[in-house]
Motif scaffolding. Structure first.
Motif, short mmCIF file in Angstrom:
data_model
loop_
_atom_site.label_atom_id
_atom_site.label_comp_id
_atom_site.label_asym_id
_atom_site.label_seq_id
_atom_site.Cartn_x
_atom_site.Cartn_y
_atom_site.Cartn_z
N LEU A 136 -11.39 -0.37 -7.20
CA LEU A 136 -10.81 -1.52 -6.23
C LEU A 136 -9.34 -1.29 -6.01
O LEU A 136 -8.70 -0.70 -6.87
CB LEU A 136 -10.92 -2.80 -7.26
N ALA A 177 -8.25 1.26 -3.84
CA ALA A 177 -8.68 2.67 -4.07
C ALA A 177 -7.30 3.36 -3.67
O ALA A 177 -7.04 4.37 -4.22
CB ALA A 177 -9.79 3.08 -3.32
N GLY A 178 -6.57 2.94 -2.53
CA GLY A 178 -5.38 3.68 -2.52
C GLY A 178 -5.83 5.06 -1.94
O GLY A 178 -6.70 5.57 -1.42
N PRO A 184 -4.27 1.32 4.46
CA PRO A 184 -4.30 2.48 3.67
C PRO A 184 -5.59 3.16 3.77
O PRO A 184 -5.59 4.34 3.99
CB PRO A 184 -4.31 1.90 2.19
N TYR A 226 -0.15 -6.03 -9.02
CA TYR A 226 0.31 -6.62 -7.87
C TYR A 226 -0.28 -7.90 -7.62
O TYR A 226 -0.02 -8.37 -6.48
CB TYR A 226 -0.08 -5.48 -6.62
N ARG A 228 -8.14 -10.58 -2.42
CA ARG A 228 -8.08 -12.12 -2.52
C ARG A 228 -9.03 -12.76 -1.67
O ARG A 228 -8.99 -14.25 -1.51
CB ARG A 228 -6.44 -12.57 -2.14
N TRP A 259 0.77 -1.14 0.06
CA TRP A 259 -0.07 -0.12 -0.22
C TRP A 259 0.78 1.20 -0.05
O TRP A 259 0.31 2.33 -0.07
CB TRP A 259 -1.17 0.02 1.16
N ASP A 292 -10.14 -1.39 -0.33
CA ASP A 292 -8.73 -1.74 -0.30
C ASP A 292 -8.38 -2.42 1.22
O ASP A 292 -9.51 -2.52 1.94
CB ASP A 292 -7.98 -0.19 -0.17
N THR A 293 -7.46 -2.57 1.66
CA THR A 293 -7.01 -3.26 2.81
C THR A 293 -7.40 -2.05 4.12
O THR A 293 -7.05 -0.88 3.78
CB THR A 293 -5.83 -3.99 3.02
N ALA A 334 0.64 3.41 -3.00
CA ALA A 334 -0.71 4.17 -3.18
C ALA A 334 -0.09 5.77 -2.91
O ALA A 334 -0.57 6.68 -3.46
CB ALA A 334 -1.72 3.81 -2.30
C1 LIG Z 1 -0.47 1.43 -6.70
S1 LIG Z 1 -1.63 1.57 -5.88
C2 LIG Z 1 -3.08 2.23 -6.80
C3 LIG Z 1 -3.81 3.12 -5.84
C4 LIG Z 1 -5.17 3.64 -6.53
N1 LIG Z 1 -5.85 2.77 -7.41
C5 LIG Z 1 -4.56 4.91 -7.54
O1 LIG Z 1 -4.27 4.43 -8.66
O2 LIG Z 1 -4.23 5.98 -6.82
C6 LIG Z 1 -2.21 -0.10 -5.42
C7 LIG Z 1 -3.22 -0.32 -4.36
O3 LIG Z 1 -3.65 -1.65 -4.56
C8 LIG Z 1 -4.07 -2.04 -3.10
N2 LIG Z 1 -3.87 -3.63 -3.10
C9 LIG Z 1 -3.07 -4.21 -3.50
N3 LIG Z 1 -3.31 -5.70 -3.24
C10 LIG Z 1 -4.23 -5.49 -2.88
C11 LIG Z 1 -5.14 -6.64 -2.11
N4 LIG Z 1 -5.15 -7.92 -2.18
N5 LIG Z 1 -6.34 -6.29 -1.60
C12 LIG Z 1 -6.71 -4.86 -1.47
N6 LIG Z 1 -6.15 -3.96 -1.85
C13 LIG Z 1 -4.95 -4.09 -2.55
C14 LIG Z 1 -2.94 -1.26 -2.44
O4 LIG Z 1 -3.35 -1.19 -1.03
C15 LIG Z 1 -2.91 0.05 -2.96
O5 LIG Z 1 -3.62 0.96 -2.45
#
Ligand SMILES: C[S@@+](CC[C@H](N)C(=O)[O-])C[C@H]1O[C@@H](n2cnc3c(N)ncnc32)[C@H](O)[C@@H]1O
Length: 285
Positions: free
Chosen positions: A100, A102-103, A127, A182, A154, A14, A123-124, A17
């Motif tokens: 999904l 969302a960060g 974050p 990711y 997941r 995270w 998101d988790t 993000a």
């Molecule tokens: C590169 S950031 C992008 C955030 C946002 N979508 C943006 O573009 O501003 C990737 C995001 O995916 C979330 N993420 C990655 N794997 C995840 C998972 N297994 N479950 C929930 N969120 C996940 C991370 O916590 C992070 O906030």
């Protein structure tokens, strides 16, 4: 304790993000910005990335600098691409939005939404807690109904989304921005199957995919802990066909095409082989 003292610092996946927020804050300062994200700077500051990020072991390495520029470029272009997709979805009558992964996405706060729009940020918990504390500090007010859903994508996220009030009988616009790269391939496949099962006719989907070979080019010698070192999946050979198999009519665009359409001078575009992403828009028929 104040929000600032209580706030957990970004870590693991995270943290990426907050890096994205830093790129959006830089774009926001440009005179010819493709979007303005007034909260991005506060997220980057709270995460220790503003005004400048801490020194990295590969600072001074020209190839690493170019790779970072390429990633920043891709973030700016994809943000504009998905902003436009969301506006089109709203214009077509969609009133449910699901972000999904969302960060630090601040679209709920920075875009205009039609009356009755419900926007879910998935998101988790870490974050989302960090984000909530920055939003409180900034006294930010959402411009639509905003609902956060803390769950790992997941796990049983459809159950969590339903419990938060998502209605699968009404069309939804789904955004997975900077996320799929990711997730391992089986998790990507299951995510798309679940999105598809929850998508009424007229639903829309915006995805960003790591282009073929990007992990080898960017990830192999990436600094441990950096975003690229956590990349695990790339786009399928035929993303449009892959989506068709799940009931979506999709079109695929390169960053370069979109950047040209947005009038972003090509001089700032990284070299052809350094473009790290594919942009997908799709509609459920
Ligand atoms: C590169 S950031 C992008 C955030 C946002 N979508 C943006 O573009 O501003 C990737 C995001 O995916 C979330 N993420 C990655 N794997 C995840 C998972 N297994 N479950 C929930 N969120 C996940 C991370 O916590 C992070 O906030």
């Amino acid at each position: 304790m104040t929000d600032e003292q209580e706030r957990a610092q970004p870590s693991g996946v995270w943290a990426t993000a907050v890096g994205v927020a830093r790129v959006r804050a830089l774009e926001t300062e440009r005179e010819n910005a493709l979007f303005r994200d007034p909260l991005a700077r506060a997220f980057a500051t709270a995460g220790g990335l503003w005004p400048s990020p801490p020194p990295r072991p590969d600072d001074g390495d020209e190839a690493a600098r170019r790779r970072r520029l390429a990633v920043s470029f891709s973030i700016v272009i994809r943000t504009k691409f998905l902003d436009d997709l969301l506006r089109r979805a709203c214009a077509s009558g969609v009133r449910q939005v699901v972000l999904l992964g969302a960060g630090m996405d601040s679209r709920a706060f920075r875009m205009d939404w039609p009356e009755g729009t419900r926007l879910f940020e998935v998101d988790t918990a870490a974050p989302l807690d960090f984000k909530a504390s920055v939003l409180r500090q900034e006294q930010a007010v959402a411009r639509c109904e905003r609902i956060t859903v803390a769950v790992d994508l997941r796990e049983d996220w459809p159950g969590a989304l339903a419990a938060a009030g998502h209605d699968p009988a009404s069309p939804t616009v789904w955004i997975a921005e900077g996320l799929l790269i990711y997730l391992p391939e089986d998790a990507v496949e299951s995510l798309l199957a679940r999105i598809s099962a929850l998508s009424a006719t007229g639903s829309c989907l915006g995805l960003t995919l790591g282009s073929r070979g990007v992990i080898e080019r960017f990830g192999a010698d990436a600094v441990p802990g950096s975003a690229a070192s956590m990349w695990v999946s790339e786009m399928p050979d035929d993303p449009v066909g892959w989506l068709a198999g799940h009931g979506w009519e999709a079109s695929s665009h390169t960053l370069f095409e979109c950047a040209a359409a947005y009038g972003r001078p090509s001089g700032t575009a990284p070299q052809h082989d350094e473009r790290p992403g594919g942009l997908i828009s799709a509609v459920r028929r």
